[in-house]
Design a protein around this motif. Sequence first.
Motif, PDB file in Angstrom:
ATOM      1  N   GLY A 191      -5.432   5.415 -12.894  1.00 65.46           N
ATOM      2  CA  GLY A 191      -4.682   5.519 -14.137  1.00 65.46           C
ATOM      3  C   GLY A 191      -4.176   6.921 -14.402  1.00 65.46           C
ATOM      4  O   GLY A 191      -4.324   7.846 -13.581  1.00 65.46           O
ATOM      5  N   LEU A 192      -3.545   7.085 -15.558  1.00 64.27           N
ATOM      6  CA  LEU A 192      -3.009   8.386 -15.951  1.00 64.27           C
ATOM      7  C   LEU A 192      -4.125   9.426 -16.019  1.00 64.27           C
ATOM      8  O   LEU A 192      -5.196   9.177 -16.576  1.00 64.27           O
ATOM      9  N   GLY A 193      -3.859  10.596 -15.437  1.00 70.87           N
ATOM     10  CA  GLY A 193      -4.836  11.674 -15.439  1.00 70.87           C
ATOM     11  C   GLY A 193      -5.794  11.652 -14.282  1.00 70.87           C
ATOM     12  O   GLY A 193      -6.575  12.595 -14.103  1.00 70.87           O
ATOM     13  N   GLY A 194      -5.755  10.595 -13.459  1.00 72.95           N
ATOM     14  CA  GLY A 194      -6.662  10.503 -12.325  1.00 72.95           C
ATOM     15  C   GLY A 194      -6.215  11.364 -11.158  1.00 72.95           C
ATOM     16  O   GLY A 194      -5.074  11.828 -11.086  1.00 72.95           O
ATOM     17  N   VAL A 195      -7.118  11.565 -10.217  1.00 70.14           N
ATOM     18  CA  VAL A 195      -6.838  12.381  -9.032  1.00 70.14           C
ATOM     19  C   VAL A 195      -6.157  11.513  -7.980  1.00 70.14           C
ATOM     20  O   VAL A 195      -6.538  10.354  -7.760  1.00 70.14           O
ATOM     21  N   CYS A 196      -5.134  12.071  -7.309  1.00 72.68           N
ATOM     22  CA  CYS A 196      -4.375  11.308  -6.322  1.00 72.68           C
ATOM     23  C   CYS A 196      -3.841  12.247  -5.254  1.00 72.68           C
ATOM     24  O   CYS A 196      -3.993  13.470  -5.343  1.00 72.68           O
ATOM     25  N   SER A 197      -3.187  11.647  -4.263  1.00 73.71           N
ATOM     26  CA  SER A 197      -2.561  12.418  -3.194  1.00 73.71           C
ATOM     27  C   SER A 197      -1.341  11.658  -2.692  1.00 73.71           C
ATOM     28  O   SER A 197      -1.428  10.458  -2.401  1.00 73.71           O
ATOM     29  N   THR A 198      -0.207  12.340  -2.582  1.00 73.44           N
ATOM     30  CA  THR A 198       1.011  11.695  -2.081  1.00 73.44           C
ATOM     31  C   THR A 198       0.950  11.436  -0.581  1.00 73.44           C
ATOM     32  O   THR A 198       1.808  10.723  -0.049  1.00 73.44           O
ATOM     33  N   SER A 199      -0.035  11.995   0.098  1.00 75.89           N
ATOM     34  CA  SER A 199      -0.161  11.752   1.536  1.00 75.89           C
ATOM     35  C   SER A 199      -0.513  10.302   1.829  1.00 75.89           C
ATOM     36  O   SER A 199      -0.336   9.836   2.961  1.00 75.89           O
ATOM     37  N   ARG A 200      -0.990   9.594   0.834  1.00 73.91           N
ATOM     38  CA  ARG A 200      -1.334   8.179   1.025  1.00 73.91           C
ATOM     39  C   ARG A 200      -0.237   7.246   0.513  1.00 73.91           C
ATOM     40  O   ARG A 200      -0.428   6.032   0.477  1.00 73.91           O
ATOM     41  N   ASP A 201       0.900   7.786   0.101  1.00 73.91           N
ATOM     42  CA  ASP A 201       2.021   6.930  -0.301  1.00 73.91           C
ATOM     43  C   ASP A 201       2.541   6.161   0.913  1.00 73.91           C
ATOM     44  O   ASP A 201       2.713   6.730   2.001  1.00 73.91           O
ATOM     45  N   HIS A 202       2.816   4.874   0.730  1.00 73.58           N
ATOM     46  CA  HIS A 202       3.295   4.055   1.844  1.00 73.58           C
ATOM     47  C   HIS A 202       3.944   2.786   1.297  1.00 73.58           C
ATOM     48  O   HIS A 202       3.885   2.510   0.093  1.00 73.58           O
ATOM     49  N   LEU A 203       4.559   2.041   2.194  1.00 76.14           N
ATOM     50  CA  LEU A 203       5.118   0.735   1.867  1.00 76.14           C
ATOM     51  C   LEU A 203       4.164  -0.344   2.355  1.00 76.14           C
ATOM     52  O   LEU A 203       3.653  -0.267   3.479  1.00 76.14           O
ATOM     53  N   ASP A 204       3.925  -1.336   1.513  1.00 77.41           N
ATOM     54  CA  ASP A 204       3.047  -2.429   1.908  1.00 77.41           C
ATOM     55  C   ASP A 204       3.626  -3.132   3.132  1.00 77.41           C
ATOM     56  O   ASP A 204       4.824  -3.424   3.198  1.00 77.41           O
ATOM     57  N   SER A 205       2.789  -3.406   4.113  1.00 78.41           N
ATOM     58  CA  SER A 205       3.259  -3.981   5.373  1.00 78.41           C
ATOM     59  C   SER A 205       3.777  -5.402   5.218  1.00 78.41           C
ATOM     60  O   SER A 205       4.550  -5.872   6.062  1.00 78.41           O
ATOM     61  N   SER A 206       3.375  -6.098   4.164  1.00 80.30           N
ATOM     62  CA  SER A 206       3.804  -7.487   3.974  1.00 80.30           C
ATOM     63  C   SER A 206       4.992  -7.596   3.031  1.00 80.30           C
ATOM     64  O   SER A 206       5.991  -8.244   3.337  1.00 80.30           O
ATOM     65  N   THR A 207       4.894  -6.938   1.877  1.00 79.13           N
ATOM     66  CA  THR A 207       5.945  -7.056   0.866  1.00 79.13           C
ATOM     67  C   THR A 207       6.913  -5.887   0.867  1.00 79.13           C
ATOM     68  O   THR A 207       7.949  -5.953   0.205  1.00 79.13           O
ATOM     69  N   HIS A 208       6.565  -4.791   1.569  1.00 80.76           N
ATOM     70  CA  HIS A 208       7.376  -3.565   1.614  1.00 80.76           C
ATOM     71  C   HIS A 208       7.536  -2.942   0.227  1.00 80.76           C
ATOM     72  O   HIS A 208       8.526  -2.254  -0.040  1.00 80.76           O
ATOM     73  N   LYS A 209       6.571  -3.196  -0.626  1.00 81.79           N
ATOM     74  CA  LYS A 209       6.558  -2.565  -1.940  1.00 81.79           C
ATOM     75  C   LYS A 209       5.950  -1.170  -1.822  1.00 81.79           C
ATOM     76  O   LYS A 209       5.004  -0.954  -1.067  1.00 81.79           O
ATOM     77  N   PHE A 210       6.499  -0.230  -2.600  1.00 80.00           N
ATOM     78  CA  PHE A 210       5.967   1.129  -2.587  1.00 80.00           C
ATOM     79  C   PHE A 210       4.578   1.135  -3.231  1.00 80.00           C
ATOM     80  O   PHE A 210       4.377   0.606  -4.325  1.00 80.00           O
ATOM     81  N   VAL A 211       3.616   1.730  -2.542  1.00 81.60           N
ATOM     82  CA  VAL A 211       2.228   1.772  -3.008  1.00 81.60           C
ATOM     83  C   VAL A 211       1.746   3.214  -2.964  1.00 81.60           C
ATOM     84  O   VAL A 211       1.962   3.927  -1.975  1.00 81.60           O
ATOM     85  N   SER A 212       1.110   3.646  -4.029  1.00 81.63           N
ATOM     86  CA  SER A 212       0.511   4.981  -4.085  1.00 81.63           C
ATOM     87  C   SER A 212      -0.883   4.864  -4.684  1.00 81.63           C
ATOM     88  O   SER A 212      -1.345   3.773  -5.030  1.00 81.63           O
ATOM     89  N   ASP A 213      -1.556   5.998  -4.817  1.00 79.15           N
ATOM     90  CA  ASP A 213      -2.878   5.985  -5.439  1.00 79.15           C
ATOM     91  C   ASP A 213      -2.801   5.622  -6.914  1.00 79.15           C
ATOM     92  O   ASP A 213      -3.761   5.094  -7.479  1.00 79.15           O
ATOM     93  N   CYS A 214      -1.663   5.910  -7.543  1.00 80.67           N
ATOM     94  CA  CYS A 214      -1.525   5.703  -8.988  1.00 80.67           C
ATOM     95  C   CYS A 214      -1.090   4.271  -9.295  1.00 80.67           C
ATOM     96  O   CYS A 214      -0.591   3.544  -8.433  1.00 80.67           O
ATOM     97  N   SER A 215      -1.259   3.899 -10.548  1.00 80.07           N
ATOM     98  CA  SER A 215      -0.864   2.569 -10.996  1.00 80.07           C
ATOM     99  C   SER A 215       0.655   2.477 -11.097  1.00 80.07           C
ATOM    100  O   SER A 215       1.381   3.441 -10.818  1.00 80.07           O
ATOM    101  N   ASP A 216       1.147   1.318 -11.525  1.00 80.41           N
ATOM    102  CA  ASP A 216       2.589   1.082 -11.582  1.00 80.41           C
ATOM    103  C   ASP A 216       3.285   1.875 -12.680  1.00 80.41           C
ATOM    104  O   ASP A 216       4.518   1.916 -12.708  1.00 80.41           O
TER     105      ASP A 216
END
Length: 298
Positions: free
Chosen positions: A24-49
């Motif tokens: 959620g907002l204010g949580g710790v994250c990293s853009t190095s884990r940003d990727h596209l879902d292999s099935s739906t090709h939706k953008f996925v990151s550590d953060c919520s939508d």
Amino acid sequence: MLEIFFGNLALLLLVRRCDAGSTGLGGVCSTSRDHLDSSTHKFVSDCSDVAYCSGTENGTCLARTCRRDEFPFGYSTPDAPPPLCLPGSFCPDEGNGCRTQVNPGGACQMNRDEQCARAVNWQDFSSPENFYGSICLHSICMYANATIGTPCIIDNTTYTDVGLNGQLYTTVVIRDNCHSPDLYCGQDSLLCEQSKSLGSPCQIDQECEERNCVVGICAVPPETPLRVAPWQYAVTAMCILGAMVATCLMLTLLHKRHRLLRYRELREYYMEQLRLRRSIIELHSAAATTTIFDTKQK
């Protein structure tokens, strides 16, 4: 039982992949884990939508500052979504701020045609298959204006979905930079070829003018509005008029038949009354004659 187990397992894995970003907002994250879902090709990151990650290491999930959809996913009714970007700019998948549209040859995100800047003469080759004549293939912006016989670029994307029975379904979307829908990019020749008309043999939807290949034949798409020919209007009008005339004639004949039956009933009634009247007169006449005869005899 094994089919149900593996089906549920596949569904669970797919859902978990799609819902990977949960910080959620204010949580710790990293853009190095940003990727596209292999099935739906939706953008996925550590953060919520509703958030994006601010950095590659020890980043923070911040509220998104823009959106690409009119009704973005993840926002409830009381929440105010971020604003849309102005014309000439776009909101990236991360939602971390509007950016200027990219010129041809520049990088774009997957299937984000609106990230590419339009051409000056975009009206000449714009179609529903691109964004004002621009298209994003293999994450590169380009114009969809390749002419017949010239080399073209094909971008195949496979989407995977899970059915109600747990079975995986795949959908392949083929896109190219040929002048659509008049042309398509040949799978073998990699050259722009003339699209096929209705009734022509085909292998994939992209080969047909209507982009709909059914059992190896170019067919009309199911969403196509029904076009009624003028002669069909004429035949329909004639049938309606014929039905109205036939109904009127039938009612007229029935009315005449009822009137004839009524006339016969009344005629029989009058004739019966006349016969009865004559019988009464004859009885009176006979009685009077008998009385006179008896008087004379006396």
